[in-house]
Design an enzyme around this catalytic site. Structure first.
Site, short mmCIF file in Angstrom:
data_model
loop_
_atom_site.label_atom_id
_atom_site.label_comp_id
_atom_site.label_asym_id
_atom_site.label_seq_id
_atom_site.Cartn_x
_atom_site.Cartn_y
_atom_site.Cartn_z
N LYS A 100 0.87 -1.19 0.00
CA LYS A 100 0.00 0.00 0.00
C LYS A 100 0.89 1.22 0.00
CE LYS A 100 -4.45 0.91 0.34
NZ LYS A 100 -5.51 -0.03 -0.02
N1 GLU Z 1 -7.10 0.32 -3.29
C1 GLU Z 1 -7.88 -0.83 -3.54
C2 GLU Z 1 -7.92 -1.73 -2.32
O1 GLU Z 1 -7.75 -1.30 -1.21
C3 GLU Z 1 -7.47 -1.55 -4.81
C4 GLU Z 1 -6.10 -2.15 -4.80
C5 GLU Z 1 -5.67 -2.70 -6.16
O2 GLU Z 1 -6.45 -2.73 -7.07
O3 GLU Z 1 -4.49 -3.07 -6.25
O4 GLU Z 1 -8.22 -2.88 -2.40
#
Ligand code: GLU
Length: 476
Positions: A107
């Site tokens: 993240k």
């Molecule tokens: N930000 C989204 C999540 O928390 C998508 C993550 C992604 O598609 O890699 O799942």
């Protein structure tokens, strides 16, 4: 506001993880290896804006590399800090594992209020942040693939992809370095709606689970169920829109940062969304009561509560008063560990974040595969499929005419049956299948084991087991 006696977000995730691993029989030390975040990179960089240099702080955290690339969004928000990105990266590991998206968890975040900057400034900031991550291989199609999250969307992803291409001009798979891009920049149909669509499919799966419905004390179908949604951003908006327009749910409340709208007969989600786009606030929206203390509406009686914004909104301060029998965590971490315990004690059923909002990363997976295969889904098969269906329809019509029975195909049958699946249909079908398969694996554990009394623990068990199997198979 979250009371100060609560653990941090990352500690909250760890507490939930620990509850689950206590029920497992993992080899010594593996539990700790899975729980910890492998690395968190902090970057501070300057951008010249409005005649002076402004310094920004960003993070990219990698939780687990048992599979690569690692995956997870990049958020732009003033609330971003190391604890938060680490908690979110851990959730990405468990989420990807649960829905079998072949990624580790990561993240990123930039501590910024994007509303304070114009488009050009945001582009400069995003590109510079991306540059810092790309040069350290923290954005790379084979190693680390970001996506949108709170405060970012396809525009930012297009800038990141372009920045990567500028720095890696000969990488033929460069466009796969990030997902959630616009269609014309290598994106996939259905990615923007994906997380909200996934929430809808998750509820479909739950409403098919007779035992689960009994545990929540709910009966019937989604039609007419009263729903309160917190946060009408990308996820909340799509979830509320699909639930009301397609499943007949009544959206009685919408909570936003500046208050809440309430209407017992149901709010028109699209109209509220358009109002926010136009006025930047829910204030003044005509067909509803405005409640200044928005958070109080979380406690309103309803059938389904959908927290779709921030973490920690259901906490020790309000958990006891939450009236909804079913909570679906469209956001990451909206229920703190302490609140989770209180709610479990009350018998509230929680469809946990790592499953409920996995639609985004699932469609990101499809986009990444599309980018690596360099061809749109359905391009080779569609006409061929249509031609074969045409054969069946022609034959049916011939049989009907020749036999003199005079059968008639139902209205719309021909049109529907003849149309081969395009990319959007294939994406939705893949997403629906993913969400229902993952639900079944989780619900099986929930119903079959006496020592598991909630879906979150079940989700952790399924997902940690897969991560552990992967470590066992490859060695450390
Ligand atoms: N930000 C989204 C999540 O928390 C998508 C993550 C992604 O598609 O890699 O799942």
């Amino acid at each position: 506001m979250q009371p100060s006696n609560e653990p941090s977000f990352r500690e909250s995730v760890d507490i939930m993880f620990n509850r689950a691993v206590a029920l497992m029989d993992l080899p010594p030390g593996l539990e700790e290896k899975i729980r910890v975040c492998n690395a968190t990179y902090t970057v501070r960089f300057g951008v010249r804006l409005r005649g002076k240099i402004e310094t920004f702080t960003g993070y990219r955290s990698v939780h687990s590399e048992h599979m690569e690339p690692v995956k997870g969004g990049i958020r732009f928000s003033l609330g971003v800090n190391q604890d938060e990105v680490e908690a979110l990266a851990a959730l990405m590991t468990y989420k990807c594992s649960l829905v079998e998206a072949p990624f580790g968890g990561s993240k990123g975040g930039l501590c910024i209020d994007p509303r304070e900057y114009d488009d050009h400034e945001l582009e400069l900031i995003t590109r510079r942040f991306a540059y810092e991550l790309i040069k350290r291989d923290m954005i790379n199609p084979a190693q680390n693939v970001p996506a949108p999250d709170m405060g970012t969307g396809e525009r930012e992803m297009a800038w990141i992809a372009d920045q990567y291409k500028r720095m890696n001009t000969t990488d033929i798979n460069g466009v796969a370095c990030v997902t959630g891009k616009p269609i014309n920049a290598g994106g996939i149909q259905g990615r923007t709606e994906a997380t909200g669509r996934g929430v809808q499919y998750a509820l479909h799966a739950f409403f098919r689970d007779v035992e689960g419905m009994e545990k929540a004390g709910l009966t019937g179908t989604l039609k007419g169920k009263r729903v309160v949604v917190q946060g009408l951003g990308n996820v909340g908006y799509h979830a509320a829109k699909f639930l009301s327009e397609e499943d007949g749910c009544v959206i009685t409340g919408i909570i936003e940062r500046d208050g809440a709208l309430y209407n017992e007969d149901g709010l028109d989600v699209e109209a509220v969304h358009q109002w926010i786009v136009k006025h930047g606030t829910i204030t003044g929206y005509p067909d509803a009561q405005l409640q200044e203390d928005g958070a109080a509406l979380l406690e309103a009686p309803c059938d389904i509560l959908v927290p779709a914004a921030l973490e920690g909104v259901i906490n020790l301060g309000n958990a006891e008063r939450i009236a909804a029998p079913l909570i679906i965590e469209a956001a990451n971490g909206p229920v703190t560990a302490g609140a989770d315990e209180i709610l479990r004690g009350k018998g509230t059923v929680i469809i946990p974040d790592m499953y409920a909002n996995a639609g985004g990363v699932t469609v990101s997976y499809f986009e990444w595969v599309k980018n690596l295969s360099h061809i749109r889904f359905g391009r080779m098969q569609r006409r061929q499929e249509e031609a074969r269906h045409q054969l069946v329809v022609d034959e049916l019509e011939r049989l009907s005419a020749d036999s003199g029975i005079g059968w008639e195909l139902s209205p719309n049958f021909k049109e529907k049956y003849l149309r081969g699946a395009g990319e959007l249909e294939l994406v939705r079908s893949g997403l629906d299948d993913t969400m229902s398969t993952a639900y079944e694996s989780m619900a099986h554990v929930w119903h079959a084991r006496d020592d598991v009394d909630d879906l979150r623990t079940a989700a952790y068990l399924v997902s940690i087991e897969k991560v552990a199997a992967s470590y066992r198979a490859k060695g450390l």
